[in-house]
Design a protein around this motif. Sequence first.
Motif, PDB file in Angstrom:
ATOM      1  N   TRP A   1      29.428  18.171  49.805  1.00  0.00           N
ATOM      2  CA  TRP A   1      28.262  17.359  49.469  1.00  0.00           C
ATOM      3  C   TRP A   1      28.633  15.894  49.271  1.00  0.00           C
ATOM      4  N   ASP A   2      29.707  15.640  48.512  1.00  0.00           N
ATOM      5  CA  ASP A   2      30.088  14.251  48.232  1.00  0.00           C
ATOM      6  C   ASP A   2      30.490  13.524  49.515  1.00  0.00           C
ATOM      7  N   GLU A   3      31.181  14.221  50.421  1.00  0.00           N
ATOM      8  CA  GLU A   3      31.603  13.591  51.676  1.00  0.00           C
ATOM      9  C   GLU A   3      30.395  13.268  52.552  1.00  0.00           C
TER      10      GLU A   3
ATOM     11  N   ASN B   1      26.867  12.864  36.519  1.00  0.00           N
ATOM     12  CA  ASN B   1      27.840  12.760  37.598  1.00  0.00           C
ATOM     13  C   ASN B   1      27.323  13.325  38.916  1.00  0.00           C
ATOM     14  N   SER B   2      26.107  13.838  38.939  1.00  0.00           N
ATOM     15  CA  SER B   2      25.569  14.423  40.164  1.00  0.00           C
ATOM     16  C   SER B   2      24.431  13.552  40.694  1.00  0.00           C
TER      17      SER B   2
ATOM     18  N   SER C   1      28.647  10.240  50.975  1.00  0.00           N
ATOM     19  CA  SER C   1      29.383   8.982  51.135  1.00  0.00           C
ATOM     20  C   SER C   1      29.378   8.507  52.582  1.00  0.00           C
TER      21      SER C   1
ATOM     22  N   SER D   1      20.620   9.522  40.493  1.00  0.00           N
ATOM     23  CA  SER D   1      21.802  10.030  39.795  1.00  0.00           C
ATOM     24  C   SER D   1      21.379  10.700  38.494  1.00  0.00           C
TER      25      SER D   1
END
Length: 576
Positions: free
Chosen positions: A272-274, A308-309, A277, A305
């Motif tokens: 998810w983060d990749e 942290n999610s 980004s 946000s």
Amino acid sequence: MTGPPAPRRLARWDHPFDTGMTEGDVDRLLALPLFADMEADRFPRNIPLRGILRNDARKVRYQPGEIVIREGDYGTSAFVILGGGVRVILKSQTRFAPGRTERRRVSFLKSLVSPFLGRPTPEARDFRPASERTGLMTRGVGTETRVYVPDVTGLIERSETVPLAEAGDLFGEMAALGRTDRSATVVAETELELLEIRHPGLRDLRKYDARFGAQVDSLYRDRSLVTRLKATPIFSHLADEELAVVAKAAEWHSHGRFDWDVDLKKRGALDWDERLSDEPIVLLQGDYVNGVTVIANGFGRVSRSFGNSEHTLEYLGRGRVFGLEEFTHHWRTGEPEPHGTTLRALGYLETLFVPSDLVEKYVLGPDRSRPRAKPSLIPSASSAEKGRGRGRSRLPVLPNVVLEGLVDERVHIGGAAMVIDMDRCTRCDDCVQACSDAHDGNPRFLRSGPRIGPLMVASACMHCVDPVCMIGCPTAAISRDKATGNILIDDNTCVGCGTCASSCPWDNIRMVEIRDTAGEVIRDLEMHEPIRKATKCDLCIDEWGGPACQRACPHDALVRLDLSQGPERLAQWLDR
């Protein structure tokens, strides 16, 4: 111990647009007024001006009557006249652009009796030359095939046209930069030599040469921007002179990757983060609000946000506005309000930034109780609260896992996506059978595809609002019907090159061998190879009652939906 050498990472110009371009050709181009005044030292060392012309451009020649671009086509190239003349057909007497044939619905009586006439031969075609059936003429083979108009003089006389004959005249740049459909048809009036510049080169010329960038921006403002603003609901009430003022001050920006579709299948391996980004940030949560951002083309992800999610709240397409809720709150209360959400580019995104003084003057106005734009378009105090996460909506809301799945799979661009509720689907395959019956025994979709929560987005043409399949077709056989928005393939001009099929990121276009009415595979005369044509879902445009797949489902588990307008309709359908 030594192994095979590591493969070299591919560089940008490993595959030039035209391998036949020489340094002598580049010298000739640099002598043209359009390029002669460019300051080569302003280009980066790794993207020199000579390199762009050598690798991102090619020379192409056309004979009189040959169609260069056609209204409604999609393309990623712009053209510069090197010699000869073209005609821009602004308005033709016919509804359809030259070289494109009209699909007609079968008669109601025929649709009633066809199920009793026996199963016809799948993919049977009238294999007479297209010129005998339609009057179309073609030259060349494969991806080099061109459609031409035999009576170009008559076409010009019957149409409203504008001539372009000056060496250095530029055309086709707006569709190439904005990833939109061509607004007019252009035909060669005489023997013609053009320089075709593909998108990366055009983008860098605009970026590194201020004069060329200003020229393109000026053309954009003159030819497209006012029309774009007029089509944006919050500006649609403005008079032409007011639109011109807004257009003059608006800032045009592009974000993300133009060829986002190329690596789409690789995104599945990212976490998810990749994935997040990988999407360029346009505006960040907490940023100061000094105007509104209009989505001109493409799509943006709106997220917020939470610690942290980060959660996706919605996606915005053409004509939607980002930042209006916060701006309206400031207008009503006088209290400054930073952006409550983040806007990211989903693939490729084109935006127009309209500064605050113009929004206050032309959209909201001096009377805080009576905005100039339609009140229904202006966020109410309660909706502004909701936008900032302080209120609740009574409307059905799409589960977050479904919303983010639509965006991650990029199926949100579907103008008529086939969505199946797998909790209701009994796998009876009535939908497949109905499609087969409607298409001479050969179904045009597969009951498989990405699973998103309880849903499946089936492998059927989605009739995308950003149809990458239409880029690169040598004869423009695949096109969008202006009246319905459907993406259709013209069998008369499809040369079977497979460009569209390989471009579709979801493999929703298939190449099939065609047969004559006796069931025999049709082969070409020279190589005796089977002739193949591109096929896909056509939304049963020839049939009465709409898509047969949807009508056939006995459990109301299948629907064709325009996901590009937002997730609300899908949420309502799931909540039924």
